[in-house]
Design a protein around this motif. Structure first.
Motif, PDB file in Angstrom:
ATOM      1  N   UNK A  92      -2.833 -12.300  -9.747  1.00  0.00           N
ATOM      2  CA  UNK A  92      -3.627 -11.594 -10.753  1.00  0.00           C
ATOM      3  C   UNK A  92      -2.898 -10.350 -11.240  1.00  0.00           C
ATOM      4  N   UNK A  93      -3.041  -9.996 -12.527  1.00  0.00           N
ATOM      5  CA  UNK A  93      -2.344  -8.815 -13.076  1.00  0.00           C
ATOM      6  C   UNK A  93      -2.718  -7.517 -12.370  1.00  0.00           C
ATOM      7  N   UNK A  94      -3.840  -7.508 -11.642  1.00  0.00           N
ATOM      8  CA  UNK A  94      -4.254  -6.298 -10.936  1.00  0.00           C
ATOM      9  C   UNK A  94      -3.339  -5.967  -9.765  1.00  0.00           C
ATOM     10  N   UNK A  95      -2.514  -6.932  -9.353  1.00  0.00           N
ATOM     11  CA  UNK A  95      -1.567  -6.709  -8.258  1.00  0.00           C
ATOM     12  C   UNK A  95      -0.195  -6.377  -8.823  1.00  0.00           C
ATOM     13  N   UNK A  96       0.531  -5.538  -8.112  1.00  0.00           N
ATOM     14  CA  UNK A  96       1.892  -5.186  -8.505  1.00  0.00           C
ATOM     15  C   UNK A  96       2.844  -6.311  -8.106  1.00  0.00           C
ATOM     16  N   UNK A  97       3.638  -6.784  -9.044  1.00  0.00           N
ATOM     17  CA  UNK A  97       4.521  -7.926  -8.794  1.00  0.00           C
ATOM     18  C   UNK A  97       5.522  -7.641  -7.672  1.00  0.00           C
ATOM     19  N   UNK A  98       6.017  -6.402  -7.591  1.00  0.00           N
ATOM     20  CA  UNK A  98       6.973  -6.052  -6.532  1.00  0.00           C
ATOM     21  C   UNK A  98       6.298  -6.098  -5.162  1.00  0.00           C
ATOM     22  N   UNK A  99       5.046  -5.651  -5.125  1.00  0.00           N
ATOM     23  CA  UNK A  99       4.315  -5.679  -3.867  1.00  0.00           C
ATOM     24  C   UNK A  99       4.037  -7.122  -3.432  1.00  0.00           C
ATOM     25  N   UNK A 100       3.715  -7.981  -4.399  1.00  0.00           N
ATOM     26  CA  UNK A 100       3.485  -9.398  -4.101  1.00  0.00           C
ATOM     27  C   UNK A 100       4.734 -10.018  -3.485  1.00  0.00           C
ATOM     28  N   UNK A 101       5.870  -9.768  -4.117  1.00  0.00           N
ATOM     29  CA  UNK A 101       7.128 -10.321  -3.616  1.00  0.00           C
ATOM     30  C   UNK A 101       7.475  -9.741  -2.244  1.00  0.00           C
ATOM     31  N   UNK A 102       7.222  -8.447  -2.076  1.00  0.00           N
ATOM     32  CA  UNK A 102       7.531  -7.800  -0.804  1.00  0.00           C
ATOM     33  C   UNK A 102       6.677  -8.363   0.328  1.00  0.00           C
ATOM     34  N   UNK A 103       5.405  -8.629   0.056  1.00  0.00           N
ATOM     35  CA  UNK A 103       4.537  -9.187   1.096  1.00  0.00           C
ATOM     36  C   UNK A 103       4.905 -10.642   1.419  1.00  0.00           C
ATOM     37  N   UNK A 104       5.377 -11.374   0.429  1.00  0.00           N
ATOM     38  CA  UNK A 104       5.858 -12.732   0.697  1.00  0.00           C
ATOM     39  C   UNK A 104       7.102 -12.697   1.569  1.00  0.00           C
ATOM     40  N   UNK A 105       7.994 -11.740   1.283  1.00  0.00           N
ATOM     41  CA  UNK A 105       9.189 -11.586   2.113  1.00  0.00           C
ATOM     42  C   UNK A 105       8.806 -11.224   3.540  1.00  0.00           C
ATOM     43  N   UNK A 106       7.789 -10.385   3.686  1.00  0.00           N
ATOM     44  CA  UNK A 106       7.339  -9.978   5.014  1.00  0.00           C
ATOM     45  C   UNK A 106       6.814 -11.191   5.793  1.00  0.00           C
ATOM     46  N   UNK A 107       6.022 -12.039   5.136  1.00  0.00           N
ATOM     47  CA  UNK A 107       5.511 -13.249   5.794  1.00  0.00           C
ATOM     48  C   UNK A 107       6.665 -14.138   6.232  1.00  0.00           C
ATOM     49  N   UNK A 108       7.660 -14.288   5.345  1.00  0.00           N
ATOM     50  CA  UNK A 108       8.810 -15.140   5.659  1.00  0.00           C
ATOM     51  C   UNK A 108       9.639 -14.567   6.808  1.00  0.00           C
ATOM     52  N   UNK A 109       9.914 -13.263   6.762  1.00  0.00           N
ATOM     53  CA  UNK A 109      10.717 -12.632   7.820  1.00  0.00           C
ATOM     54  C   UNK A 109       9.982 -12.677   9.162  1.00  0.00           C
ATOM     55  N   UNK A 110       8.686 -12.391   9.135  1.00  0.00           N
ATOM     56  CA  UNK A 110       7.897 -12.425  10.363  1.00  0.00           C
ATOM     57  C   UNK A 110       7.835 -13.859  10.911  1.00  0.00           C
TER      58      UNK A 110
END
Length: 225
Positions: A92-110
């Motif tokens: 959703x546009x209400x979320x920051x795209x960089x934050x979305x990508x960063x949280x996906x990276x966190x899930x992958x790294x974890x």
């Protein structure tokens, strides 16, 4: 192969990360995965495929029976196979795209850390549970550990692949490997269905239908403690 990941806040600070269902693959798996032990044994005993193919059949069968005990992040990571070459991330546009990508990276790294740890732990338990075969009872511990071993291995592979696809280096080398897509439609569905700090059941159903998500998997994110 392309994969679509849908990301949205579902309860408080908890976000949902789910992959859109490949309808053709889903139909194929549903048609080929046995629903009873008798059907499973018939397929395996009459199957001329290699041992690893029969192992996958067994794991898929057990997965269907025990999936309620698997965390949603593991389900997400297992859905990212080595055949996936790029991902489209819908949010959703209400979320920051960089934050979305960063949280996906966190899930992958974890995921690479956790599932590698539990994969090796499960492997060490296999010989112990195999020894229980001498008992005149179904060796449930062995099949459970076997299922978890293979499940952690698949999640580990998915973690590494997802991390590769959403990393800054990968984007620099192959800009088409990832595409961020802000969806006003998703934002509208969330706005209408957000109440008492979480997305209500009807909105979740509408989102799952519109973006081809597995509702059971999505609800797992909402019910995380």
């Amino acid at each position: 192969m392309k994969a679509r990941l849908v990301v949205f806040p579902i309860k408080g600070k908890i976000w949902c990360f789910s992959r859109s269902i490949d309808q053709s693959a889903s139909a194929f798996n549903s048609a080929n995965t046995p629903s009873t032990v008798k059907e499973l044994w018939k397929k395996i005993s009459s199957n001329s495929k290699p041992l690893n193919a029969n192992a996958e059949l067994l794991v898929d069968f057990i997965s269907n029976k025990l999936l309620a005990r698997v965390k949603p992040s593991e389900i997400l990571l297992k859905s990212i196979s080595k055949e996936v070459t790029n991902v489209r991330i819908t949010y959703p546009p209400s979320l920051n795209s960089r934050l979305v990508r960063r949280r996906l990276r966190h899930i992958a790294m974890r995921g690479t850390v956790i599932h590698r740890k539990y994969f090796y732990g499960s492997v060490t338990l296999l010989p112990l549970t195999t020894a229980l075969a001498v008992l005149p009872l179904p060796n449930i511990p062995f099949f459970w550990v076997l299922f978890r071993t293979y499940s952690h291995w698949r999640a580990l592979q998915g973690s590494e692949k997802l991390l590769e696809l959403v990393s800054d280096y990968s984007r620099a080398q192959n800009p088409s490997a990832e595409m961020m897509e802000a969806s006003k439609e998703l934002d509208e569905l969330l706005r209408k269905g957000y109440e008492n700090g979480s997305v209500n059941e009807q909105a979740i159903s509408d989102i799952c239908i519109q973006f081809k998500l597995n509702k059971i998997d999505v609800l797992k994110w909402r019910d995380l403690v």
